[in-house]
Design a protein around this motif. Sequence first.
Motif, mmCIF file in Angstrom:
data_model
loop_
_atom_site.group_PDB
_atom_site.id
_atom_site.type_symbol
_atom_site.label_atom_id
_atom_site.label_comp_id
_atom_site.label_asym_id
_atom_site.label_seq_id
_atom_site.Cartn_x
_atom_site.Cartn_y
_atom_site.Cartn_z
ATOM 1 N N LYS A 37 0.865 -1.424 0.450
ATOM 2 C CA LYS A 37 -0.484 0.151 -0.653
ATOM 3 C C LYS A 37 1.135 1.193 -0.057
ATOM 4 O O LYS A 37 0.446 2.131 -0.067
ATOM 5 N N ASP A 38 1.959 1.289 0.326
ATOM 6 C CA ASP A 38 2.970 2.208 -0.203
ATOM 7 C C ASP A 38 3.647 2.376 -1.137
ATOM 8 O O ASP A 38 4.595 1.395 -1.892
ATOM 9 N N LEU A 39 3.324 3.622 -1.895
ATOM 10 C CA LEU A 39 4.444 3.682 -2.602
ATOM 11 C C LEU A 39 6.071 3.490 -2.754
ATOM 12 O O LEU A 39 6.382 2.942 -4.455
ATOM 13 N N GLU A 40 6.419 3.828 -1.991
ATOM 14 C CA GLU A 40 7.948 2.700 -2.526
ATOM 15 C C GLU A 40 8.154 1.635 -2.344
ATOM 16 O O GLU A 40 9.492 1.329 -3.252
ATOM 17 N N TYR A 41 7.032 1.238 -1.860
ATOM 18 C CA TYR A 41 6.754 -0.389 -2.783
ATOM 19 C C TYR A 41 7.440 -0.652 -3.669
ATOM 20 O O TYR A 41 8.312 -0.862 -4.500
ATOM 21 N N TRP A 42 6.483 0.044 -4.140
ATOM 22 C CA TRP A 42 6.577 -0.016 -6.089
ATOM 23 C C TRP A 42 7.128 0.499 -7.097
ATOM 24 O O TRP A 42 7.695 0.355 -7.700
ATOM 25 N N THR A 43 7.946 1.623 -6.524
ATOM 26 C CA THR A 43 9.025 2.238 -6.829
ATOM 27 C C THR A 43 10.747 1.695 -6.938
ATOM 28 O O THR A 43 11.241 1.615 -7.637
ATOM 29 N N ASP A 44 10.311 1.431 -5.472
ATOM 30 C CA ASP A 44 11.637 0.369 -5.436
ATOM 31 C C ASP A 44 12.053 -0.500 -6.437
ATOM 32 O O ASP A 44 12.991 -0.589 -6.748
ATOM 33 N N LEU A 45 10.809 -1.695 -6.198
ATOM 34 C CA LEU A 45 10.763 -2.683 -7.261
ATOM 35 C C LEU A 45 10.743 -2.263 -8.042
ATOM 36 O O LEU A 45 11.405 -3.186 -9.292
ATOM 37 N N LEU A 89 -4.012 0.876 -12.039
ATOM 38 C CA LEU A 89 -3.924 1.581 -12.961
ATOM 39 C C LEU A 89 -3.215 2.879 -12.062
ATOM 40 O O LEU A 89 -3.047 3.059 -13.086
ATOM 41 N N GLN A 90 -3.849 2.796 -10.913
ATOM 42 C CA GLN A 90 -3.186 4.061 -10.215
ATOM 43 C C GLN A 90 -1.526 3.529 -9.720
ATOM 44 O O GLN A 90 -1.200 4.948 -9.717
ATOM 45 N N LEU A 91 -0.844 2.781 -9.949
ATOM 46 C CA LEU A 91 0.441 2.399 -9.846
ATOM 47 C C LEU A 91 1.361 2.821 -11.181
ATOM 48 O O LEU A 91 2.242 2.765 -10.744
ATOM 49 N N ALA A 96 5.960 4.867 -13.706
ATOM 50 C CA ALA A 96 6.665 5.920 -14.468
ATOM 51 C C ALA A 96 7.566 6.833 -14.180
ATOM 52 O O ALA A 96 8.658 7.240 -14.819
ATOM 53 N N LEU A 97 7.677 7.989 -13.143
ATOM 54 C CA LEU A 97 8.113 8.569 -12.158
ATOM 55 C C LEU A 97 9.467 7.808 -12.399
ATOM 56 O O LEU A 97 10.523 8.694 -12.224
ATOM 57 N N ALA A 98 9.330 7.094 -11.328
ATOM 58 C CA ALA A 98 10.564 6.081 -10.865
ATOM 59 C C ALA A 98 11.496 5.343 -12.200
ATOM 60 O O ALA A 98 12.833 5.068 -11.782
ATOM 61 N N GLY A 105 2.534 -3.312 -17.204
ATOM 62 C CA GLY A 105 0.772 -4.144 -17.451
ATOM 63 C C GLY A 105 0.323 -3.956 -16.037
ATOM 64 O O GLY A 105 -0.109 -4.483 -15.496
ATOM 65 N N ILE A 106 -1.797 -3.242 -16.736
ATOM 66 C CA ILE A 106 -2.147 -3.366 -16.222
ATOM 67 C C ILE A 106 -3.647 -4.387 -16.291
ATOM 68 O O ILE A 106 -3.821 -4.672 -17.619
ATOM 69 N N THR A 107 -3.580 -4.355 -15.198
ATOM 70 C CA THR A 107 -5.016 -5.644 -14.975
ATOM 71 C C THR A 107 -6.124 -5.136 -15.462
ATOM 72 O O THR A 107 -6.316 -4.281 -13.915
ATOM 73 N N ALA A 108 -7.005 -5.736 -15.836
ATOM 74 C CA ALA A 108 -8.334 -4.618 -16.102
ATOM 75 C C ALA A 108 -9.503 -6.188 -16.703
ATOM 76 O O ALA A 108 -9.209 -6.289 -17.646
ATOM 77 N N SER A 109 -11.202 -6.047 -15.906
ATOM 78 C CA SER A 109 -11.723 -6.936 -16.759
ATOM 79 C C SER A 109 -12.989 -6.168 -17.786
ATOM 80 O O SER A 109 -13.824 -5.027 -17.305
#
Length: 478
Positions: A37-45, A89-91, A96-98, A105-109
Amino acid sequence: MSRPSKVIRFNAFEMNCVGHQSPGLWRHPRDRAWQYKDLEYWTDLAKILERGIFDAIFIADVIGYYDVYKGNNDHAFLQGVQIPVNDPLQLANPIALATKHLGIGITASTSFEHPYTFARRLSTADHHTQGRVGWNIVTSYLESGAKNIGQGGLKRHDNRYEVAEEYLEVLYKLFEGSWEEGAVLRDRQQGIFADPSKIHEIGHKGKYFEVPGYHLCEPSPQRTPVLFQAGASNAGKDFAAQNAELVFISTPTQDTTRAYVQDIRSRAAAAGRDPSKILIYALVTIIVDETDAKAHAKLKEYQSYGSYDGALVLTSGWTGIDFGRYAPTDNVRKVETNAIISAVEHLAEGGKTWTIEELAKWASVGGLGPLFVGSAATVADQLQAWVEVTDLDGFNLAYAVAHETFEDVVEHLVPELQRRGVYATEYREGTLREKLFGEGPYLPDTHPAAQYRDIERIKQQAQAQVEMPVQVLREKSA
């Protein structure tokens, strides 16, 4: 042993939740999945993956929850099995900024969101990422999701693909045909932002959707974002062969993988597409370290944190079979369900018989895909053998421990593959489609979306089809 020169590609398989494919491992002291739930998780990855020249981070999603196991959702909550789960999708923006190159790739039904509003969300993401977005098209498999948006339950499996076909037709018309090239002028002198004569209503009136008007967004860098798809049933294969640019599969053996790849490519050729322009990635989990012994010790450590109930929550949800009704020593039986048909079929492939306990242990680290364990040289040999035998283009890597699994791959495995000349050492410039295929930012003319670029002609043809039966009736009555 001679090795193929075909380049191996990697995607990272993730989800905006705790414990995506390895239930129970969020308890591991080095795991970061609870920080989802933290943006740093995703930007670090994202930075780790870009350092490893991964094509993309492929973010899975489900609408609903896994309540098949023992007839309730208790164990999904207890083990954090893909719930809580946040919007993928909010990720796109923080990733992109990082980074500069990593695809997203975003999953949506197609079952849970209207195509008109979704088209705006997807075009916005493609603008904000400068053309690095892909859409993983799914039709959904959880009854709980359909019930919670008032549908009562899922449509039958093949019917969901019929809806998805029309859904894509609407999006293709909006993305490809509504705004012509050159519609946006931004002419400060004349005070003209866009030329109305080059912006078209799509006039769609179909079996499932009625969308008469204009796309709300000006064309994004790719117009239609890169199309990902993961369906493996017969209907899913037809859908992928006609539409997908990247196909993700989960097959347990080289033989089944080879058969799947051949099938998809032959169906694509029959649909008039270039089979080589479809990239196929197989789900695998890689546990790699400096030596084989260290890697196997790491796997054993990971397995000690795996959750029996959590693994069966996932497999019950995927297959639609309540494995909680059986004892650990009972054999898995194939049952006709309305969930992921290929998941049910693959459990029975090759005549293999699983006990419930064996299935739970297998699925507790990396889900249902193959598990490769060893030193960089050992794993590289295995990956190259799979590519040689199956004609795969790459691998969709699930993690066991976040972000340790991906860090190990980037530190140990990627350099070994690069030394062998079978892995990229840098990214191509441009949009995600340009990076993947080395051509232009838009879908090729051989793709079915291309037919909707002249939207006025499409509307005229549709009107003619409506008027023709009326004229025939008049002639008969006369």
